[in-house]
Design a protein around this motif. Structure first.
Motif, mmCIF file in Angstrom:
data_model
loop_
_atom_site.group_PDB
_atom_site.id
_atom_site.type_symbol
_atom_site.label_atom_id
_atom_site.label_comp_id
_atom_site.label_asym_id
_atom_site.label_seq_id
_atom_site.Cartn_x
_atom_site.Cartn_y
_atom_site.Cartn_z
ATOM 1 N N LYS A 4 7.983 74.430 37.146
ATOM 2 C CA LYS A 4 8.046 73.833 38.379
ATOM 3 C C LYS A 4 8.649 72.392 38.416
ATOM 4 N N GLU A 5 7.943 71.540 37.737
ATOM 5 C CA GLU A 5 8.440 70.242 37.564
ATOM 6 C C GLU A 5 10.111 70.158 37.180
ATOM 7 N N VAL A 6 10.558 70.945 36.252
ATOM 8 C CA VAL A 6 11.842 70.948 35.728
ATOM 9 C C VAL A 6 12.687 71.292 37.164
ATOM 10 N N ARG A 7 12.128 72.315 37.846
ATOM 11 C CA ARG A 7 12.902 72.590 39.034
ATOM 12 C C ARG A 7 13.175 71.485 39.935
ATOM 13 N N ILE A 8 11.964 70.876 40.028
ATOM 14 C CA ILE A 8 12.069 69.602 41.051
ATOM 15 C C ILE A 8 13.327 68.564 40.593
ATOM 16 N N ILE A 9 12.846 68.242 39.285
ATOM 17 C CA ILE A 9 13.961 67.242 38.598
ATOM 18 C C ILE A 9 15.348 67.778 38.784
ATOM 19 N N THR A 10 15.718 69.138 38.344
ATOM 20 C CA THR A 10 17.089 69.399 38.626
ATOM 21 C C THR A 10 17.491 69.369 39.812
ATOM 22 N N ARG A 11 16.673 69.597 40.959
ATOM 23 C CA ARG A 11 17.154 69.396 42.292
ATOM 24 C C ARG A 11 17.484 68.119 42.708
ATOM 25 N N ARG A 12 16.600 67.141 42.096
ATOM 26 C CA ARG A 12 16.987 65.692 42.538
ATOM 27 C C ARG A 12 17.988 65.411 41.832
ATOM 28 N N ILE A 13 18.471 65.841 40.670
ATOM 29 C CA ILE A 13 19.643 65.262 39.904
ATOM 30 C C ILE A 13 21.063 65.890 40.604
ATOM 31 N N LEU A 14 20.959 67.071 40.945
ATOM 32 C CA LEU A 14 22.017 67.548 41.727
ATOM 33 C C LEU A 14 22.394 67.040 43.042
ATOM 34 N N ASN A 15 21.110 66.655 43.783
ATOM 35 C CA ASN A 15 21.169 66.015 44.971
ATOM 36 C C ASN A 15 21.991 64.581 44.935
ATOM 37 N N GLU A 16 21.204 63.926 43.777
ATOM 38 C CA GLU A 16 21.865 62.626 43.688
ATOM 39 C C GLU A 16 23.268 62.535 43.438
#
Length: 319
Positions: free
Chosen positions: A11-23
């Motif tokens: 779940k934490e990996v998923r959150i980080i990947t979303r932030r990366i793509l949004n940034e």
């Protein structure tokens, strides 16, 4: 990576990947599927070949990825006179100490942009591809590990092929994906102009670090893959080897890429398990550079994309 790595949940990996793509999306207009697939390759510890005409943000994508990840970025412009030592480095003699020391080449970074890789001679291409495979370099008998994480984003221009050195099939196979970049849509083109007109910079927030990326790479190993998915991958790859219009099908390396990449894709889409849809979504990018068609296929105007679509229709999908 001397420090202890954090242990991340999926779940934490998923959150980080979303932030990366949004940034990254703050700088790169559109191309969400391309960005996702580069991130998938990174998480699966693979490399990417980007193909597209000049001026469609290939360099910008690689630079922005590195900034967002907090990773060191190096760009290598491939030219006909580029030598292997220009990439990996060379031992230099120090007169004061009477000793040789390593002057590291640009390959010693986390994110490498190998720009127009097909413009360098085969010997230089091989030097880069050896680094990709072994994740280390050997200079005068001594081995040096490359930083982690490590990803090569190589680019090719599909036009202006005079004076180029096409990558041999065995070397192209080293890339997880070949991603084909197209022109932006009409709406995206306007958004690009709007941002340039407003003098919007290319600054992005750093939302990760090399240590965090390695922890994410380790975490995705816990994604569940059912045996039925393994058989599905096998059936697709084997079908490429006996298809009547394919001269040379995919090797077991393609099967392994399917496995690792599907785990990363599952995380990006909010799951801790792989589905057949993950395999289908990855099929073209995994296979398009690994298949050699027979001459009659080209004479009949049958494309690699069409053949891959036919294979996906023929192979039974697990329930």
């Amino acid at each position: 990576m001397g420090e202890e790595l954090p242990v991340l949940t999926l779940k934490e990996v998923r959150i980080i990947t979303r932030r990366i793509l949004n940034e990254i999306g703050k700088v790169v207009v559109g191309k969400r599927d391309i960005l996702e697939n580069i991130l998938i390759a990174l998480l699966a510890e693979g490399h990417v070949l980007l193909e597209g005409v000049p001026g469609i943000a290939k360099t910008l994508i690689a630079k922005t990825f590195a900034r967002t990840l907090g990773c060191e970025f190096k760009r290598i412009q491939f030219t006909p006179d580029l030598l292997p030592s220009d990439i990996i480095g060379v031992n230099v003699y120090d007169k004061e100490t009477g000793r040789f020391y390593l002057k590291k080449g640009p390959i010693f970074a986390n994110v490498i942009l190998a720009d127009e890789i097909n413009r360098a001679p085969p010997k230089t291409q091989s030097a880069l591809l050896e680094c990709m495979q072994e994740r280390q370099v050997t200079i005068e008998g001594r081995t040096y590990p490359l930083p982690t994480p490590f990803i090569v984003i190589a680019t090719q221009n599909p036009i202006e092929l005079e004076g180029t050195y096409p990558l041999p099939e065995a070397q192209v196979d080293r890339f997880f994906f070949r991603l084909i970049l197209d022109y932006p849509s009409a709406e995206e083109e306007v958004e690009i102009l709007r941002r340039k007109n407003a003098y919007v910079g290319e600054n992005v927030e750093t939302v990760a670090s090399p240590k965090l990326v390695v922890a994410m790479q380790r975490a995705i190993r816990d994604v569940y893959v059912d045996d039925s998915i393994l058989y599905y991958i096998r059936d697709i790859v084997v079908r490429t080897r006996n298809h009547p219009l394919i001269l040379l099908g995919a090797s077991p390396r393609a099967s392994i890429v399917f496995l690792y990449a599907s785990k990363a894709r599952a995380i990006l889409h909010g799951r801790d398990y792989v589905t057949p849809d993950d395999i289908k979504a990855l099929a073209f990018n995994v296979l398009n550079h690994r298949l050699i068609l027979k001459p009659e296929a080209e004479l009949e105007g049958v494309s690699v994309k069409r053949i891959i679509e036919e294979i996906l229709e023929e192979v039974s999908v697990p329930a």
